[in-house]
Every structure is written in C-alpha cells, then in structure tokens.
Scaffold this active site. Structure first.
Site, PDB file in Angstrom:
ATOM      1  N   LYS A   1      20.036 -25.540  43.495  1.00 22.99           N
ATOM      2  CA  LYS A   1      19.292 -26.644  44.130  1.00 22.99           C
ATOM      3  C   LYS A   1      18.508 -27.329  43.022  1.00 22.99           C
ATOM      4  CE  LYS A   1      17.341 -23.407  46.808  1.00 22.99           C
ATOM      5  NZ  LYS A   1      17.475 -23.921  48.159  1.00 22.99           N
TER       6      LYS A   1
ATOM      7  N   THR B   1      19.858 -27.451  53.096  1.00 27.12           N
ATOM      8  CA  THR B   1      21.201 -27.501  53.688  1.00 27.12           C
ATOM      9  C   THR B   1      22.109 -26.546  52.924  1.00 27.12           C
ATOM     10  OG1 THR B   1      21.546 -29.472  52.333  1.00 27.12           O
ATOM     11  CG2 THR B   1      21.163 -29.816  54.688  1.00 27.12           C
TER      12      THR B   1
ATOM     13  N   HIS C   1      12.206 -36.775  55.258  1.00 27.68           N
ATOM     14  CA  HIS C   1      12.845 -35.634  54.587  1.00 27.68           C
ATOM     15  C   HIS C   1      11.904 -34.828  53.709  1.00 27.68           C
ATOM     16  CE1 HIS C   1      17.065 -36.671  55.537  1.00 27.68           C
ATOM     17  NE2 HIS C   1      16.613 -37.912  55.528  1.00 27.68           N
TER      18      HIS C   1
END
Ligand code: 26V
Length: 828
Positions: A565, A673, A384
C-alpha cells in the site's frame, strides 16, 4: 487577449474532423464479427499483425504481437460498446458520471479478454502459434494514473457498472506522466518519470469531435443585473476514450480521459518565424501542463495553483460534455436529475457544483435558486479520508484569481445554506478564515454524501460533519467499498479461480455470494490439498517473477507475510518492520526455537516530499540488507521490497500471500481495499479494528482473523495521555531492544545516526501509536505462528475467508450506489 464572454454555449470545439457526413446503403448488421473460434481468431491476429501493425510473423517483436493481439481482442469489444451506447440512447436511459482525478485501471488486454469470455479461445490460438498469452500481456504498460486506493476503486467501480449494464462514464485526466517510477538507490527511494504513453495505446480512441474549451482567470462585469465572466485564458480539453467491458461481454462503458491542448492561437507563428523558438511555444507549454503530471501526493494539499487548475479542467470539460449529451435529446434542463447522476470521487472535482450552477445560469438563463436545486439533485460526494491534511482547502484569493465566477457562486451557495438552515459553524463553513473548504462545498451541493466503510461513515457523522448531519440527517450514508472479483481473483489467481469453479460451478464471478458454498469444503481433505497447491503455485510464480525481474531470490517454503500500500505513517509499515527487527533479534538469541520461516514482503511508494515515509522505506531496505545476509537468520527470515508497486505487481503478490497486514492506527484508514483482495485470495488478516477490517472480520468470523490493537475510542484517549509513547516503550522489552538497535546504527553502520529523528519521534510523540500497539501486535503475530503450524487448520480458515467475501464484490457496492444514490436501473 481579446475580451471573450465566458459563454460555453456553442463552445464545443468542432473542427472539420467532427463534421458528420451522410452515408447511404450501409448494412451495419453485416459488419458484425462471426462467432469466435480459435482458428478465426488466429487469422484475425495474423491479419492485424500484417495490416494494422505492419509486421510479419517471422520478424515480429513481442511489442508487435502485443499490439496485434490487442487489436484482435479489441475488435470483439466494439459490439458490446456500440450496443451499450445505442441502447442507452434508444431507451433514453439515465446515465452515471463518475468524476475522478485518478483511475488505476491496470493492464487491459487479459482483463478485456476475460470479460469478453474469449480468454480460452485466445489462449488456444496463441498456443497454436507457439506464443504465450500472459507473456505477451505483460508487455503492456500499466497506466499509473493514480496514487492508490481511491484511483483503483474508481477502476473497480467502472468495471462493475459495465458488468451490471449500468450506463456509466468514468471521467478523468489523461496525464502524460502517471505516478513516478520508484527505484531504490542504496535503499533510498528515487523517482523517475513514468512514460506510459511512449507508444500509442491500442485501447485509446481519440474523439476530436468531443472537445471543449475550459476557461480561466479574468474578471467579472455586471450587465443589466447579470454577472458576466470575462476570462483571460482558455485551453482545449480533448477526449480520449477507452472501452471498459463488463463481465459476460454484454455491455461496455466508457472511460473518457481529457488531454489539455492549446488552441491554435497559442502557438505564436510570428515569434517562431523570427527565431524565438522557446518564446513561441511558451503559451502552448503552459496549456499542456494541465495534463502533464499526476500529483504524486495522496495526503497533503499541495496548495499548488496547477492542481486547482487541473481539477477545474477535469470538471469543466466533463460537465460540459454531460450537458451536451443531455441537450442532444432534451430541452428542459430541470429534468437533468432524471437523466444524469454525477458522482464526485472525493473533493477533487468538488468545483462541479459551482460549474454546473454557472452553466445553468450563464448559458441557460436559470435563476440561482433553481440552478442550485438542480445541481444538488444531480451531485453525490464520496469522502475517502478523514486525515485533516488531506482535506482540500483553497485560499479565497487563489480561487478568485483562477475562477472568479465560481468564487462568486461559492459565496452564494454558502449564503443560501445559511438562509435555508441557519448559521454555520466556522469549522465546517464553506468559507472560513480566507479559505474555501472543499469538503463543505461538496457536502452542501450534493444530495447524498457517503463514506466508504461502516466505521468511516460513523466517523463522518460524528467527527467530520456533525453539524451538517444535524441539518441534513438524510444526506450521509454508507457504501462499503468493494473490489472486482474478475481482476482480483479470476485474472490474478487463475488456479484458485479454476478450483473454485470446479467446486461450486460458474457464476461466482457475477454472484460472489455463491462463494459461501465453499464452506462445505473447508473440512474436505482432498479439496484442501489442491487448495494448498494453488497457493504454492502462486508463491512459485511470485518467486520466479522476483528472480527474473528484480534479481531477488526467496524461499517458497515459509509464511508469506505481505504489506503493500502507499507508505504512510498511519498505515504503520513501521510497526511491521519493528516487529521484523524483534524477530531477527529473537532468532539470533535462540536459533533453534522452532521458528516458522517468514518472508516479509513490502511494497509501496512514498510521496516525493514525505520525509518520514521515505525514512521508513530506507529503514525497511536497510533491515533487509542486514537480515537477508545474516547466516544465522537468513533461512528463517527474509525481507523483500521490490520497487515500483503498482496494479500489476499487486496481481502477483496478493495471490501468493498467507498473511495480509492491515495494521493502521484505528480510525485512520477510511476503508482499505487491499484488505479485501487478500482475503478473497485466501490470505488471513492480521489487523486492527479500522476501516473495512471491521466488516471483514464480522463476515469471516473472529476466529479466522488475527485482531490486535487499540480501538478508535482508545486511540483518542491514549493520545490525550501525556508521555504515552515513553511509557509504552519503557513497558515493552522488545520495543526498547528494537529502538536501541536502530538508534545504534545496527542497520546503518556507515551512518549510525541515520534514524535519529525517527527514534526521537518514537520516544517523544508517536502520534500513530506504534509503541502503544506493539505488544498487542506481537502477541497476535505469535498466534499467527501457532496457527500456521497446523497446515490443515490454517487452510480451513483460509477457505472460510474466501467463502465469506461475497459481500466485498464491487458489484454489491455499485448496486448500492445505483439504488441509494444514483436512482438508476440496469439497462438490460
Ligand atoms: C489527496 C490529494 C491531495 C492533493 C494532491 C493529490 C491528492 C490525491 C489524493 C488525495 C486523497 C486520497 C484519499 C484516498 O486515496 N483515500 C483512500 O481511498 C480508498 C478508497 O475509498 C480507501 O480504501 C482508503 O482507505 C483511503 O485511504
């Protein structure tokens, strides 16, 4: 401590509570609940209020109602959950195990009701009592068992496996305290402990019968040619299950979270009776510390022994549980790959390879070769991040101290790889310079390794593991991330969801590609008018919530421009706030130039120890304090930063956004995302060619996406140019003006040099290329302003964004994992 052999076989901790009793004459069918009606649900709710909560309707608090309501909804989740479990056992179906140190599920009450298909009925029942569903649902604590994208992805995927009837377990840790609560004190981030477990969760089922010992420390002995681990300590992992219901209510999977408990002997009764209270509890506290806190750091390897112990705690308990379940109906562990797929969510559970090999050898008598083969066929690894500071490395000394047997096996795994495929490059060897590279370990013990967007996977092949890719060309593949449209559209944006259903009918919830039919409405005036109203309603809801919970007032007329975020230099909140400063300066210079009013919304937490990220937060808040109170600009520009961004806040912010900021330095954001959630809710993206932005732009069309900035290759080149930051700043008038204002203390008049370091690093290094990309970003923002002034054209682009987001459903991602990595079919 008495010497014990590290034989986990038969070490399942089974107390009297797990003894199974024989029963007769039970007709389980008769226990099925009757078809749900509003009337019946109302009775069930009142029943739970009285008999489960012990409260009466006249005096019940919101909390009481929430618990009763959760039980009444939860009742309906049981039969899909049992059905799933029975079907899987009865058909001897393969199972997926998703190992993750983080799960950010969000609140479960409304989501479960939606997925069970009972939302409307529940609403009706509550309305008949004069109660409001959403208001009650907001009482539920949002479990913050993760840092950011990786943890939220795990939650989306688990929900999608349930929707697709793919038998799956999420395995994680039941942290006592999730991610810290963020507050601001004069603009400075302050952290306070999060306490989601203050009250028992109605979604938790404690399973005392599934508890395992997890062993630590000690030393190795040789006995008849075999290596024996003599551990020094152990803790008990106790399981806590939550049903995750799939959309349609046909299937539910389990999220199993482990809590660390001391074994009884850790509590020293003699010490206690002698009055040494603290000493008596010391060992107990040590054991419990394993599931005490979530590491609040999503970038740097903290090097903390406790973190390694946590990772092993999760992994060992899960792998033991997986083997126990397999052995309940099979006896040949060589068949394990046909019945179990274990997915490692990043390298945090990468000790799964050595752990599985250890159990196969030490408990089940396999040879190393066979054990390593089985493990590799079972395991998959998702990477990731490419950030070097986030790639886990543990010192060999620490690994040997905490897990001596695993260290021994890690050496054997590396040796086996060299025997089979030749020498390893030092940089990607498992063992290098006294360290264990967990990425390499995960890679070499997995049959598939995947990146999370097309660009990211290319970079894994070319930059992170080029030599491994040559040795194992079939191993690396891409599965672009996705998000669940149930939570991120149906739950978060009910008005838009209803409009979509009205236009194209049901079933987009499970077949998101159907959204393409919306394209037909992109020029339909009536549709666009109602569409505009849903956006306005979402803005109003956000404004009300900000007013009510944060005492912040925002106008609902402007362009809502949102960046939410984790705060990180590579995500470049700095670029956003610099541009905001430029906007403020421009409005002041020319107040009547016809500015499009903007509300700049920020949300996100900085790791506690990340000084620069905390400076960025403070700067945003300092800018807000000046700009929002400036009579010349306050009607045209507002900066809003509500504290403690989490899943629940995202559900409010994302539907209200017009513009989605996805502005990371190219090559640094693995996927993102949030970018998908915004576009699915009709926000247009201003973004770089990074992560999944690339694919989003391909799908929605370049004309419906505000692109700017250097590409990944250009970033690499620019970084090589000496003095690039100074050159970029000198070439940009706005950049110079911004930095001058910040350096002079315009936003920190009480401490003019507060941002001295930040400004210096802009001039002298600017690793993240904020200055290099500023003019391009500025130009893209001008295009945003122009586009927003043509309401119909903007709405059309917005509808076309939604229409082309089908690909980014987590159902599509999970199907790809099922086909390409897990080799598993749906069970229904
Ligand atoms: C690293 C560490 C190191 C030790 C302390 C705790 C901790 C926690 C997390 C991490 C790595 C986090 C990696 C991560 O969250 N990556 C994000 O994954 C998202 C889902 O794939 C993706 O969309 C984001 O672009 C990516 O940054």
């Amino acid at each position: 401590m008495r010497k014990t052999r590290a034989n986990n076989r038969g070490f399942t901790v089974r107390g009297p509570m797990s003894e199974r009793l024989q029963v007769h004459n039970v007709d389980t069918d008769a226990l099925e609940l009757p078809e749900i009606t509003a009337e019946g649900f109302r009775t069930s709710l009142l029943h739970h209020l009285q008999y489960s909560v012990g409260s009466d309707p006249e005096h019940a608090s919101k909390f009481d109602w929430r618990i009763a309501l959760s039980y009444a909804v939860r009742d309906r989740a049981i039969s899909p959950w049992f059905r799933a479990t029975r079907t899987t056992w009865d058909t001897d179906h393969k199972r997926v195990y998703y190992l993750s140190m983080e799960f950010l599920t969000g609140r479960l009450l409304e989501d479960t009701a939606i997925n069970l298909g009972i939302f409307t009925i529940v609403n009706e029942a509550l309305t008949s009592l004069g109660l409001d569903f959403h208001d009650i649902a907001e009482d539920e604590p949002d479990p913050a068992l993760g840092n950011g994208g990786l943890g939220r992805l795990a939650a989306c995927y688990l929900e999608s496996t349930a929707t697709l009837a793919c038998p799956a377990y999420g395995y994680g840790i039941r942290y006592e305290h999730g991610l810290f609560k963020q507050g601001f004190d004069h603009g400075v981030q302050i952290e306070t402990p999060e306490d989601w477990q203050a009250n028992d969760s109605p979604w938790n089922f404690t399973r005392p019968e599934a508890a395992y010992r997890v062993l630590f420390g000690g030393h190795l002995e040789e006995e008849n040619g075999a290596t024996i681990w003599v551990p020094e300590q152990h803790v008990v992992a106790e399981s806590h299950d939550t049903p995750i219901v799939g959309y349609g209510g046909n299937w539910a999977n389990t999220l199993r979270l482990w809590a660390a408990k001391p074994s009884a002997k850790y509590f020293d009764l003699n010490q206690f009776n002698a009055g040494h209270l603290a000493r008596a509890s010391f060992a107990e506290a040590l054991a419990r510390s394993l599931s005490r806190v979530l590491y609040p750091n999503d970038t740097t390897d903290t090097g903390k022994e406790l973190r390694l112990r946590q990772e092993y705690f999760l992994t060992s308990a899960s792998v033991q549980d997986i083997l126990r379940r397999f052995l309940a109906t099979h006896d040949d562990l060589r068949k394990l790959p046909d019945f179990a797929a274990i997915q490692m969510n990043d390298t945090h559970p990468a000790i799964a390879g050595p752990e599985l090999i250890r159990l196969l050898i030490d408990d089940h008598g396999f040879e190393f070769e066979t054990a390593a083969d089985i493990a590799t066929q079972v395991l998959g690894y998702t990477n990731h991040t490419l950030l070097p500071e986030a790639l886990e490395r543990w010192s060999v000394d620490l690994m040997r101290h905490v897990l001596p047997r695993h260290m021994d096996l890690i050496e054997k795994i590396q040796h086996r790889e060299i025997e089979l495929h030749g020498p390893l490059e030092p940089a990607t060897a498992i063992l290098d310079n006294g360290h264990v590279n967990m990425g390499s370990l995960a890679f070499l013990t997995s049959h598939r390794v995947n990146g999370v967007s097309a660009l990211h996977t290319d970079l894994i092949r070319s930059d992170l593991f080029p030599d491994f890719n040559e040795r194992h060309p079939e191993r690396i593949l891409n599965v672009t991330n996705g998000v669940t449209p149930r939570r991120w559209l149906k739950l978060a944006n009910p008005d838009l969801a209803a409009l979509i259903t009205e236009a194209i009918g049901e079933e987009w919830e499970t077949d998101l590609d159907r959204l393409t039919q919306l394209a037909e409405y992109a020029d339909n005036d009536d549709f666009l008018t109602v569409f505009g109203e849903t956006k306005h309603a979402a803005k109003n809801r956000l404004a009300d919530w900000l007013n009510h919970h944060h005492d912040i007032d925002i106008p609902v007329t402007g362009l809502f421009d949102v960046q939410v975020k984790r705060i990180h230099e590579y995500k470049r909140q700095l670029l956003n706030i610099f541009w905001t400063i430029a906007r403020w300066q421009r409005i002041k210079r020319d107040p009547s130039a016809g500015w499009v009013p903007r509300v700049k919304l920020f949300g996100g937490k900085a790791a506690q120890s990340y000084v620069m990220a905390k400076d960025i937060i403070r700067l945003i808040n300092d800018v807000a304090a000046v700009v929002n109170n400036d009579p010349d600009t306050k009607d045209l520009l507002q900066v809003v930063f509500p504290p403690n961004y989490n899943v629940s806040m995202a559900e409010k912010l994302i539907p209200a956004a017009d513009l989605s900021e996805q502005i990371s330095t190219a090559g640094m954001e693995a996927s993102g995302t949030g970018n998908m959630k915004f576009a699915l809710n009709g926000a247009l993206t201003i973004g770089t060619l990074d992560g999944a932005n690339v694919e989003i732009r391909e799908k929605v069309g370049a004309e419906n996406f505000f692109l700017f900035g250097l590409t990944t290759e250009e970033v690499a080149q620019r970084r090589e140019e000496p003095g690039h930051s100074r050159a970029a700043i000198e070439a940009s008038q706005p950049m110079r003006d911004i930095l001058q204002a910040v350096a002079e203390g315009t936003f920190s008049p009480d401490e003019p040099h507060r941002y001295g370091n930040l400004v210096d690093s802009m001039w002298n290094s600017d690793w993240f290329l904020v200055a290099s990309d500023f003019d391009s970003y500025d130009e893209a923002q001008t295009r945003v302003d122009e586009a927003y002034q043509d309401t119909r054209a903007w709405q059309k682009a917005s509808v076309l964004n939604i229409a082309n987001m089908g690909y980014f459903s987590s159902d599509r991602s999970v199907r790809e994992y099922m086909a390409k990595i897990w080799n598993i079919d749906s069970a229904l």
